[in-house]
Scaffold this active site. Structure first.
Site, PDB file in Angstrom:
ATOM      1  N   GLY A 227       0.806  -1.228   0.000  1.00 43.71           N
ATOM      2  CA  GLY A 227       0.000   0.000   0.000  1.00 43.71           C
ATOM      3  C   GLY A 227       0.836   1.273   0.000  1.00 43.71           C
ATOM      4  O   GLY A 227       1.856   1.376  -0.696  1.00 43.71           O
ATOM      5  N   ASP A 247       7.736  -3.804   9.025  1.00 43.87           N
ATOM      6  CA  ASP A 247       6.347  -4.298   9.024  1.00 43.87           C
ATOM      7  C   ASP A 247       6.281  -5.516   9.950  1.00 43.87           C
ATOM      8  O   ASP A 247       7.310  -6.017  10.411  1.00 43.87           O
ATOM      9  CB  ASP A 247       5.874  -4.649   7.594  1.00 43.87           C
ATOM     10  CG  ASP A 247       4.372  -4.398   7.411  1.00 43.87           C
ATOM     11  OD1 ASP A 247       3.575  -5.029   8.138  1.00 43.87           O
ATOM     12  OD2 ASP A 247       4.003  -3.569   6.557  1.00 43.87           O
ATOM     13  N   VAL A 271       4.993  -2.522  15.520  1.00 42.61           N
ATOM     14  CA  VAL A 271       5.299  -1.183  16.060  1.00 42.61           C
ATOM     15  C   VAL A 271       4.735  -0.967  17.460  1.00 42.61           C
ATOM     16  O   VAL A 271       5.124  -0.018  18.143  1.00 42.61           O
ATOM     17  CB  VAL A 271       4.808  -0.040  15.125  1.00 42.61           C
ATOM     18  CG1 VAL A 271       5.584  -0.012  13.833  1.00 42.61           C
ATOM     19  CG2 VAL A 271       3.304  -0.093  14.893  1.00 42.61           C
ATOM     20  N   ALA A 298       2.456   2.910   9.453  1.00 42.41           N
ATOM     21  CA  ALA A 298       1.662   1.721   9.795  1.00 42.41           C
ATOM     22  C   ALA A 298       0.344   2.160  10.423  1.00 42.41           C
ATOM     23  O   ALA A 298       0.310   3.030  11.288  1.00 42.41           O
ATOM     24  CB  ALA A 298       2.439   0.833  10.766  1.00 42.41           C
ATOM     25  N   GLY A 299      -0.742   1.568   9.959  1.00 44.40           N
ATOM     26  CA  GLY A 299      -2.049   1.920  10.515  1.00 44.40           C
ATOM     27  C   GLY A 299      -3.055   0.844  10.179  1.00 44.40           C
ATOM     28  O   GLY A 299      -2.867   0.082   9.230  1.00 44.40           O
ATOM     29  N   ASN A 308     -21.766  -0.523  18.690  1.00 42.94           N
ATOM     30  CA  ASN A 308     -21.415  -1.957  18.581  1.00 42.94           C
ATOM     31  C   ASN A 308     -19.903  -2.201  18.687  1.00 42.94           C
ATOM     32  O   ASN A 308     -19.435  -3.308  18.465  1.00 42.94           O
ATOM     33  CB  ASN A 308     -21.888  -2.514  17.231  1.00 42.94           C
ATOM     34  CG  ASN A 308     -23.378  -2.378  17.065  1.00 42.94           C
ATOM     35  OD1 ASN A 308     -24.109  -2.474  18.046  1.00 42.94           O
ATOM     36  ND2 ASN A 308     -23.842  -2.129  15.847  1.00 42.94           N
ATOM     37  N   TYR A 362     -10.894   4.919  14.678  1.00 39.51           N
ATOM     38  CA  TYR A 362      -9.883   5.336  13.692  1.00 39.51           C
ATOM     39  C   TYR A 362      -9.767   6.867  13.639  1.00 39.51           C
ATOM     40  O   TYR A 362      -8.667   7.432  13.679  1.00 39.51           O
ATOM     41  CB  TYR A 362     -10.305   4.776  12.328  1.00 39.51           C
ATOM     42  CG  TYR A 362      -9.365   5.058  11.182  1.00 39.51           C
ATOM     43  CD1 TYR A 362      -8.178   4.335  11.039  1.00 39.51           C
ATOM     44  CD2 TYR A 362      -9.681   6.009  10.216  1.00 39.51           C
ATOM     45  CE1 TYR A 362      -7.334   4.565   9.957  1.00 39.51           C
ATOM     46  CE2 TYR A 362      -8.838   6.242   9.137  1.00 39.51           C
ATOM     47  CZ  TYR A 362      -7.669   5.518   9.009  1.00 39.51           C
ATOM     48  OH  TYR A 362      -6.832   5.751   7.943  1.00 39.51           O
TER      49      TYR A 362
END
Ligand code: NAD
Length: 456
Positions: A227, A247, A271, A298-299, A308, A362
Site C-alpha cells: 500500500g 512491518d 510497532v 503503519a495503521g 457496537n 480510527y
C-alpha cells in the site's frame, strides 16, 4: 484497486459517452518522474507581493518559461499561474484577483497549477489585514473546485516580513516559499488540491540535487510491506535515500520484496512492541550509520458503529495508530534519536478532520495525530527537526478496496479531481516534506485528497 471508470473515460469512446451524458471526466494526472521539467508550458507570475521576483528567478533557473502577462504569452496555454498577494492589506487589494487571474485561468493547459502566495494570517494582528489575507484561503479553495482537467489551486502562506527581520531572514523566507511553490507546480503535488501551507523562515539546507534531494539520508518507513508504505519506501529510494522497511513478521515475505527492490533493509517488527523505537534506531545505526527520516505510516482500521464497537477493535486501533507512535517517539525523538536536520512525518487521514461513520476509533487516532504534530513542531524546531502530517483522502489500496462499492465510487467522483489518488501521490508529498530544503514547513498536516468533498 483499479479505477475502471477512470480507465474507460480516458478512451476516445468513453470520453465521448461521458461528454454526452454529462458524467464526470477524470483525466490522467501529471505525476512526477525524475528528470521531468517542472512545468512544460509557460508560467504566469503576477502580483505585487514580495515573493514574485524570487519566484521568477527560481523558475527561470529551473528552465521554466516565465511570462508577466497574457500579451507576453501570445498563443498557447499556461502551465501555471503564480499569483503573489502577500502584500494585500485591505479588501480593495483583493481586486487584483479577478483582474490578474480571471483571464489567465481561461488559458490554463491540462494539469495546470495555480499557486496563490499570501502572508500567514496567524502572524498578523491588524484585523483588516488578517481578514484580507484570510480571504485568499476561501478564494483558493473555491477556485480549486472550479478548475477542471486535472488542474489544481493551492495557497502558500509566507511569514510576516516587516519589522525586525534582517536581510538573511528575508532571503530564507523567499527560499522556503520558493521550495513550496516548486512542489505545487511539480508533478509531485498531483493529488493535493485546495490546500493552504504555512511556510516559516527557518534556516534550511539546500537539497544536494534536484533529482536526488534525499541523497545520503537514512529513512525508516513503518508499514512498508504494501500500500502507501511500500510506495513511500520506493519514492524515498528514488529520491536518493537508504530505506529501512518495517512491518509485522506476518508480512515478512512482502516486506523482504519491497526492501530488496529499494536496495534497503527489512526489519520485521510490530510497532506496538515496547522496544520498537529502540530496535528501529539500533537497526538504522548499525546497518546504515544513522537515522535522518522517520515516516510513521503503519495503521489499521477496525470499523464498527460506536454502539457496537467491542473493546478489541477500539484497543487495537488505538495501539497501532496512536500509542505506538507516542511510545516510539520517546526514543526516536529522545537525546540519541533524530538530530539537526531530522524529519518526521505521521500519517493522519481525512477522517481525522471530518470524522467518518463507523470509524470513531480510527478518526480519534487520526485527529490525535493532527494534535501531536502541531504540539511537537515548536519544540522540535528548536533542535532543527521538523514534524508534519499527511492526511490522505481516498487512495486506491487494499484498505480502501474493502469499502462498499457505492461509498468508494461516491468518494472518488465527489472530489475536485473526480478520482481517487494513488499511493505514490501520498508518497511524493512526504518525499517533499522530508527534503533538507523543506525546513520551512513544520507542524502542518497536508491533505492529499484531490479536494474531496466527502469529509471536507
Ligand atoms: N488508503 C487510504 O485511502 C488511506 C486514507 C487515509 C489514511 N490512510 C493511512 O495511510 C496509512 C497506510 O494505509 P494503507 O492504505 O497503505 O494501508 P494497508 O492496510 O494497505 O497497509 C498498512 C501496512 O501497515 C502494516 N501494519 C499494520 N499494523 C502494524 C504493526 N502493528 N506493526 C507494523 N506494521 C503494521 C500492515 O501489515 C500493512 O503492511 C495508514 O496509517 C492509514 O491509516 C490511508
Amino acid at each position: 484497486m483499479t479505477d475502471q471508470y477512470s480507465d474507460f473515460v480516458n478512451t476516445p469512446f468513453g470520453k465521448n459517452v461521458a461528454q454526452r451524458l454529462g458524467l464526470p471526466a477524470p483525466v490522467r494526472l501529471r505525476r512526477y518522474e525524475p528528470g521531468q521539467i517542472l512545468c512544460e508550458s509557460p508560467v504566469l507570475v503576477a502580483g505585487t507581493g514580495s515573493y514574485a521576483a524570487s519566484v521568477r528567478s527560481l523558475l527561470t533557473n529551473a528552465a521554466v518559461s516565465v511570462v508577466g502577462s497574457l500579451d507576453e504569452l501570445g498563443e498557447g496555454r499556461l502551465g501555471g499561474i503564480v499569483l503573489d498577494l502577500s502584500d494585500a492589506r485591505r479588501p480593495s487589494d483583493l481586486a487584483a484577483l479577478p483582474e490578474l487571474a480571471a483571464p489567465a485561468v481561461k488559458r490554463l493547459a491540462r494539469n495546470a497549477r495555480v499557486v496563490v502566495l499570501g502572508t500567514d494570517p496567524t502572524q498578523l494582528t491588524d484585523p483588516v489585514q488578517v481578514a484580507t489575507q484570510r480571504a485568499l484561503d476561501g478564494f483558493t479553495r473555491s477556485l480549486a473546485k472550479e478548475l477542471r482537467a486535472g488542474a489544481t489551486a493551492n495557497l502558500v502562506l509566507g511569514p510576516v516580513r516587516e519589522g525586525g527581520t534582517g536581510e538573511g531572514v528575508a532571503q530564507q523566507a523567499e527560499a522556503n516559499v520558493g521550495e513550496a511553490v516548486r512542489f505545487f507546480l511539480s508533478g509531485r503535488s498531483a493529488f493535493v488540491d485546495g490546500q493552504p501551507v504555512r511556510v516559516s523562515d527557518a534556516a534550511a539546507q539546500a537539497n544536494p540535487s534536484v533529482d536526488r534531494p534525499l541523497d545520503g539520508r537514512v529513512a525508516v518507513v513503518t508499514g512498508a510491506a504494501r500500500g502507501i508504505g511500500a510506495a513511500i519506501a520506493r519514492t524515498l529510494h528514488r529520491d536518493g535515500a537508504t530505506v529501512v522497511c518495517v512491518d509485522v513478521p506476518a508480512a515478512g515475505e512482502a516486506l523482504a520484496r519491497v526492501a530488496n527492490e529499494v536496495g534497503g533493509t527489512a526489519l520485521q517488527l510490530d510497532v506496538t512492541a515496547e522496544d520498537a523505537g529502540r530496535r528501529i534506531l539500533d537497526h538504522a545505526r548499525t546497518r546504515h550509520g544513522g537515522l535522518d527520516i522517520v515516516v510513521h505510516n503503519a495503521g489499521i482500521t477496525r470499523d464498527k458503529l460506536f454502539v457496537n464497537m467491542d473493546e478489541s477493535r477500539w484497543d487495537s486501533v488505538m495501539a497501532v495508530n496512536l500509542a505506538s507512535i507516542v511510545q516510539m517517539n520517546e526514543t526516536l525523538l529522545g537525546p540519541d534519536g533524530l538530530g539537526e536536520g531530522g524529519r518526521m512525518v505521521c500519517l493522519s487521514s481525512q477522517s481525522g478532520f471530518a470524522g467518518n461513520r463507523g470509524q470513531t476509533n480510527y478518526s480519534a487516532t487520526k485527529a490525535a495525530i493532527i494534535g501531536l504534530v502541531g504540539a511537537l513542531a515548536p519544540q522540535l524546531a528548536e533542535r532543527g527537526i521538523t514534524i508534519n502530517g499527511v492526511a490522505p483522502g481516498l487512495i486506491e489500496t487494499e484498505m480502501t478496496g474493502k469499502m462498499p462499492f457505492a461509498t468508494r465510487e461516491a468518494a472518488r467522483r465527489l472530489s475536485s479531481l473526480q478520482q481517487g489518488g494513488l499511493p505514490v501521490d501520498v508518497a511524493d508529498t512526504i518525499a517533499w516534506l522530508v527534503q533538507p530544503a523543506s525546513a520551512g514547513v513544520n507542524g502542518q498536516v497536508i491533505r492529499v485528497c484531490g479536494q474531496n468533498m466527502i469529509g471536507a
